[in-house]
Design a protein around this motif. Sequence first.
Motif, PDB file in Angstrom:
ATOM      1  N   UNK A 203       0.830  -1.192   0.000  1.00 20.99           N
ATOM      2  CA  UNK A 203       0.000   0.000   0.000  1.00 20.99           C
ATOM      3  C   UNK A 203       0.874   1.256   0.000  1.00 20.99           C
ATOM      4  N   UNK A 204       1.946   1.238   0.814  1.00 21.28           N
ATOM      5  CA  UNK A 204       2.856   2.389   0.860  1.00 21.28           C
ATOM      6  C   UNK A 204       3.532   2.589  -0.492  1.00 21.28           C
ATOM      7  N   UNK A 205       3.904   1.489  -1.133  1.00 26.32           N
ATOM      8  CA  UNK A 205       4.526   1.584  -2.451  1.00 26.32           C
ATOM      9  C   UNK A 205       3.559   2.194  -3.464  1.00 26.32           C
ATOM     10  N   UNK A 206       2.326   1.757  -3.436  1.00 26.65           N
ATOM     11  CA  UNK A 206       1.333   2.275  -4.377  1.00 26.65           C
ATOM     12  C   UNK A 206       1.085   3.765  -4.159  1.00 26.65           C
ATOM     13  N   UNK A 207       1.016   4.182  -2.887  1.00 24.82           N
ATOM     14  CA  UNK A 207       0.788   5.593  -2.592  1.00 24.82           C
ATOM     15  C   UNK A 207       1.979   6.441  -3.019  1.00 24.82           C
ATOM     16  N   UNK A 208       3.188   5.938  -2.767  1.00 26.97           N
ATOM     17  CA  UNK A 208       4.387   6.682  -3.165  1.00 26.97           C
ATOM     18  C   UNK A 208       4.459   6.819  -4.678  1.00 26.97           C
ATOM     19  N   UNK A 209       4.109   5.758  -5.370  1.00 27.39           N
ATOM     20  CA  UNK A 209       4.113   5.801  -6.833  1.00 27.39           C
ATOM     21  C   UNK A 209       3.134   6.848  -7.339  1.00 27.39           C
ATOM     22  N   UNK A 210       1.937   6.857  -6.765  1.00 30.17           N
ATOM     23  CA  UNK A 210       0.903   7.797  -7.202  1.00 30.17           C
ATOM     24  C   UNK A 210       1.309   9.240  -6.909  1.00 30.17           C
ATOM     25  N   UNK A 211       2.010   9.455  -5.799  1.00 26.58           N
ATOM     26  CA  UNK A 211       2.392  10.814  -5.427  1.00 26.58           C
ATOM     27  C   UNK A 211       3.622  11.308  -6.175  1.00 26.58           C
ATOM     28  N   UNK A 212       4.571  10.410  -6.450  1.00 27.56           N
ATOM     29  CA  UNK A 212       5.841  10.833  -7.028  1.00 27.56           C
ATOM     30  C   UNK A 212       5.825  10.899  -8.555  1.00 27.56           C
ATOM     31  N   UNK A 213       5.025  10.063  -9.188  1.00 29.86           N
ATOM     32  CA  UNK A 213       5.073  10.004 -10.652  1.00 29.86           C
ATOM     33  C   UNK A 213       4.781  11.355 -11.319  1.00 29.86           C
TER      34      UNK A 213
END
Length: 295
Positions: A203-213
């Motif tokens: 979940x943390x990976x998915x959120x980081x991806x969504x925020x950083x991309x």
Amino acid sequence: MPQHVTAGLDGSAESAAAAEWAAREARLRQVALRLLLVSDGPAPTRAATETGTAGAGRDPAAEFLAGTADALRGRHPGLEVRARRLTGRPPAVLAREAAQADLVVLGSRGLGSVRGFLLGSVALATIVRTDRPVVLVRPQRRPGPAVPGEEAGAAAGSVVVGVDVHQTCDATLDFAFGEAALRGGRLRAVHCWSLPPFGRDALALEMALREMRPDIARELRNVLAPWRQKYPSVEVTELTPVGGVSDRLLQSAAGAALVVVGRRIRTARAGSRLGPVAHAVIHHCASPVAVVAHG
């Protein structure tokens, strides 16, 4: 300013592919083609140094060089082709000649049937000795960039360039955009990046991806903006895949007409060397690869 493309020959299938690619590139640029065959052997006779026709040289190397030049003239009417045989250490000689050329084209590996002329390692040694663009070519069905007036399909793929948004790579981008413009204007700009480690928290990976991309994509867009203005005819696709740089760049480069990677000019006492990304792309990419030095 340089007004020719230089191709190194050694009698191998790789160097034959490089010469054909270089001939097509010279036609696209509307400049002359120079063929070089470099040996460590005795100095050639004067008649063998500058070759114009197949009967000029009397030794196998000179005849091979002249025959290659004549064959390219036959396949590319109107192209000015000059052929020279030089003596010396191939990387040093090729690097010296590169300084006078728009770019140098070499086979990506192999020791040819004309023994002792261009070892596979010479290509890598030449790259780190010059600040001119060097294109490495492997034998393939599609021999080179399409030339206006020829049948479509010789360069169906676009130009792909690897971009590091955290470093200045103006020379690399200028070369890539220029090559795309020559081929009809399609460029894929690829910036690969990695997420910070989060253990196994999906979940943390998915959120980081969504925020950083979005931020990564914005950085890439900003880096490319000046070159879009300079080359308005080039259609640019921006890609920001997540993962290992070499692996993702190679995946994005599948089917490309030309792949462009940068090489930082290093002045360390240990000597010049090729970076890991450029090294991986050169060794694993089936498409022609251009290595462009930048500060």
